[in-house]
Design an enzyme around this catalytic site. Sequence first.
Site, mmCIF file in Angstrom:
data_model
loop_
_atom_site.group_PDB
_atom_site.id
_atom_site.type_symbol
_atom_site.label_atom_id
_atom_site.label_comp_id
_atom_site.label_asym_id
_atom_site.label_seq_id
_atom_site.Cartn_x
_atom_site.Cartn_y
_atom_site.Cartn_z
ATOM 1 C CE LYS A 188 -2.378 51.789 66.411
ATOM 2 N NZ LYS A 188 -1.292 50.049 65.647
ATOM 3 C CG ASP A 241 -4.868 52.526 64.977
ATOM 4 O OD1 ASP A 241 -4.946 50.901 64.078
ATOM 5 O OD2 ASP A 241 -3.589 53.472 63.823
ATOM 6 C CB THR A 245 -3.809 46.835 66.188
ATOM 7 O OG1 THR A 245 -4.624 47.991 66.323
ATOM 8 C CG2 THR A 245 -3.065 47.830 64.495
ATOM 9 C CB VAL A 276 9.127 49.012 63.512
ATOM 10 C CG1 VAL A 276 8.418 49.537 62.820
ATOM 11 C CG2 VAL A 276 9.411 50.139 64.419
#
Length: 330
Positions: A188, A241, A245, A276
């Site tokens: 994802k 998820d 996002t 990151v």
Amino acid sequence: MKLGILGCGNWGSVFGIIQQKNDHEVKIWEFDRQRALAVEKTRSNEPFLSGHTIPQEIRIEWEMEKVVSDADLVVFAVPCQTLKSVVDRLANLMCVDKNCLSLIKGIDVETLLLPTQVIAKKLKAEKIFALSGPSIANEIIREEPTAVVLAGRDVSTAKELQQNLSTSFFRVYLGTDMIGIELGGAVKNVLAIACGIIDGMGFGTNAKGALIARGIVEIQRLAARMGTDPRTLLGLSGLGDLVTTSFSAESRNHRFGVLIAQGETVKTATEKMIMVAEGAATAMAVRKLSHELGVEMPICDVMYEILYEHKPPADGIRDLMQRPLKSEIL
Ligand SMILES: NC(=O)c1ccc[n+]([C@@H]2O[C@H](COP(=O)([O-])OP(=O)(O)OC[C@H]3O[C@@H](n4cnc5c(N)ncnc54)[C@H](O)[C@@H]3O)[C@@H](O)[C@H]2O)c1
């Protein structure tokens, strides 16, 4: 429970703070000695965590042994591509087998292993678990309602962890498919970069809805080929998820995609990010994995070409739209 968390970044520190409030004893390891000493002293974890301090009760250590020696649960919260080196260090220290929990979302580019597989390869861990799902740490620290999924081979310990780690705002579901859950969290992030590119190019929500629906099909194909249950990807890790996002301004992978649409390269976008964005490395791993396994993943392929072969994002979108017409359910 005594938690030894490896990684004092955004998620490692937030997970530690909510679990300390949840009556667990928490120690956190930070690999950068100077940073560890500064966080321990000042209680500020800038730039990884803004606007919150780390409670005095949580010890921040740069010596890994001090964090893991008496831990009941070792929690991994480092960037995926550094996990191998962290596990190597840990393998020299962990004489007693412990339970391990990975919070990491990614695939190791070199070995194409998922985080729990990297851990299992080197560590004589008692039992290994993964926790994933829509869990933006900056929302969790504000105690906003969040649901995640935890899975591992040992169901009775997984149930104990579910009970022990859930809070009034952090609801842990029990999953049965650890590999599917990790694949969802990893891939994802590649699709979240694609959503950022869509936003960066000024497109609306039609494009994003299409990307989410077709992106999930790609992860399901990969999951099925890897012998896991494709239905897992319609749950919290996967669809849940991806929606989060894709629409969240707080998602780094999404922000990374916006930068790429604005003409940055992987190198310059990474330099601007501080924290990151796992999706960039994962795009490389997914490319290798899908080609090795013969799985058709056109969106992920185009993402690889945009990120690593200098394909302009507009050309990538055109290529996807001009693929041969086909049935939806295939
Ligand atoms: N931030 C979130 O909201 C969130 C939510 C769910 C999952 N995750 C996942 O958790 C993992 C960690 O993410 P994060 O947001 O905490 O990352 P981050 O960039 O905020 O922090 C990373 C931490 O790892 C440390 N680190 C960097 N290089 C290292 C090395 N070579 N060896 C050991 N430690 C090193 C950094 O010092 C820092 O403490 C990622 O896989 C991410 O996808 C993050």
